[in-house]
Design an enzyme around this catalytic site. Structure first.
Site, PDB file in Angstrom:
ATOM      1  CE  LYS A  13      54.696  41.566  25.894  1.00  0.00           C
ATOM      2  NZ  LYS A  13      53.236  41.459  25.876  1.00  0.00           N
ATOM      3  NE  ARG A  85      52.287  36.770  21.294  1.00  0.00           N
ATOM      4  CZ  ARG A  85      51.502  37.552  21.995  1.00  0.00           C
ATOM      5  NH1 ARG A  85      51.178  38.725  21.555  1.00  0.00           N
ATOM      6  NH2 ARG A  85      51.047  37.164  23.166  1.00  0.00           N
ATOM      7  NE  ARG A 153      45.005  37.539  29.261  1.00  0.00           N
ATOM      8  CZ  ARG A 153      46.053  37.944  28.549  1.00  0.00           C
ATOM      9  NH1 ARG A 153      46.534  39.151  28.741  1.00  0.00           N
ATOM     10  NH2 ARG A 153      46.614  37.163  27.664  1.00  0.00           N
TER      11      ARG A 153
HETATM   12  P1  AMP Z   1      48.475  38.807  24.868  1.00  0.00           P
HETATM   13  O1  AMP Z   1      47.399  39.619  25.485  1.00  0.00           O
HETATM   14  O2  AMP Z   1      49.504  39.642  24.168  1.00  0.00           O
HETATM   15  O3  AMP Z   1      49.103  37.826  25.838  1.00  0.00           O
HETATM   16  O4  AMP Z   1      47.785  37.941  23.696  1.00  0.00           O
HETATM   17  C1  AMP Z   1      46.769  37.011  24.001  1.00  0.00           C
HETATM   18  C2  AMP Z   1      46.595  36.062  22.837  1.00  0.00           C
HETATM   19  O5  AMP Z   1      46.210  36.798  21.646  1.00  0.00           O
HETATM   20  C3  AMP Z   1      47.823  35.275  22.414  1.00  0.00           C
HETATM   21  O6  AMP Z   1      48.047  34.123  23.221  1.00  0.00           O
HETATM   22  C4  AMP Z   1      47.475  34.940  20.969  1.00  0.00           C
HETATM   23  O7  AMP Z   1      46.519  33.898  20.909  1.00  0.00           O
HETATM   24  C5  AMP Z   1      46.784  36.220  20.493  1.00  0.00           C
HETATM   25  N1  AMP Z   1      47.758  37.176  19.937  1.00  0.00           N
HETATM   26  C6  AMP Z   1      48.100  38.397  20.441  1.00  0.00           C
HETATM   27  N2  AMP Z   1      49.031  39.009  19.689  1.00  0.00           N
HETATM   28  C7  AMP Z   1      49.311  38.144  18.675  1.00  0.00           C
HETATM   29  C8  AMP Z   1      50.215  38.170  17.572  1.00  0.00           C
HETATM   30  N3  AMP Z   1      51.049  39.195  17.354  1.00  0.00           N
HETATM   31  N4  AMP Z   1      50.207  37.102  16.730  1.00  0.00           N
HETATM   32  C9  AMP Z   1      49.389  36.059  16.915  1.00  0.00           C
HETATM   33  N5  AMP Z   1      48.548  35.946  17.961  1.00  0.00           N
HETATM   34  C10 AMP Z   1      48.491  36.974  18.834  1.00  0.00           C
END
Ligand code: AMP
Length: 204
Positions: A13, A85, A153
């Site tokens: 995505k 989320r 990551r």
């Molecule tokens: P992502 O890059 O979208 O996989 O996000 C990495 C991490 O950032 C997640 O595992 C959460 O710890 C934090 N994070 C990102 N977006 C959110 C959100 N909408 N609400 C809470 N935590 C978030």
């Protein structure tokens, strides 16, 4: 146009949001990226949650998002990637803006695990690759474009990946029902170009 992209980690995505953002001339806003780029106090507050794959508290996430979408480049619209989320975030989002369409990119857990375990990106230029699926780097240690070191990551370890997928099913999937009138479902188990075509066709 104000869009939300939803899908399990590894569904592509982020990649699609980037491509569609260029096609439509609206910014791609990833809350994960906003947190990874955070500095100072915010960085200290979010690091522990991120490293263990847990969600950052909703209020803090909304605050960061609100700041970002109030920038002038968001006037014509934006693509949200990684927000909302959970149901609480859906309701918080309603208090700051209205959404036109929600794109769900579907992917099995089996495929998601395979993709995430192979995901690497260049430390220097940030180009993304996958060690098991296309686009693979020519050399598993170095970037094809600039020769920089390829790194994972911090939260792409097996335990954190499983935690993130578990949270996706438990907390994020149920929000799709909230958007059922504006929802577009796209099969994420296709190549990148085909997924982009499907999204653009559905938006036209
Ligand atoms: P992502 O890059 O979208 O996989 O996000 C990495 C991490 O950032 C997640 O595992 C959460 O710890 C934090 N994070 C990102 N977006 C959110 C959100 N909408 N609400 C809470 N935590 C978030």
């Amino acid at each position: 146009m104000k869009l939300i992209f939803i899908g399990p980690q590894g569904s592509g995505k982020g990649t699609q949001a980037e491509i569609i953002s260029e096609e439509l001339g609206i910014p791609h806003i990833s809350t994960g990226d906003l947190f990874r780029e955070a500095e100072g106090e915010v960085k200290g507050q979010v690091d522990l949650y991120m490293q263990s794959g847990k969600l950052v508290p909703d209020e803090l996430t909304l605050k960061i998002l609100k700041q970002r979408i109030s920038q002038p480049d968001c006037k014509k619209g934006f693509i949200l990637d990684g927000f909302p989320r959970n149901i609480n975030q859906v309701n918080l989002l309603k208090t700051i803006t209205e959404i036109d369409k929600v794109i769900e990119i579907t992917l099995s857990d089996f495929e998601a695990l395979k993709r995430l375990e192979g995901r690497v990106s260049c430390e220097k230029c940030k180009e993304g690759y996958n060690l098991f699926t296309e686009p693979k780097p020519k050399n598993p240690l170095h970037c094809d474009l600039c020769g920089g070191r390829l790194v994972r990551r911090d939260d792409d370890n097996e335990q954190a990946i499983k935690k993130r997928l578990e949270i996706y099913h438990k907390e994020t999937e149920p929000i799709l029902n909230e958007y059922k009138d504006i929802l577009i479902k796209i099969n994420g188990e296709q190549n990148i170009e085909k997924i982009t075509q499907d999204i653009l066709k559905a938006l036209r």
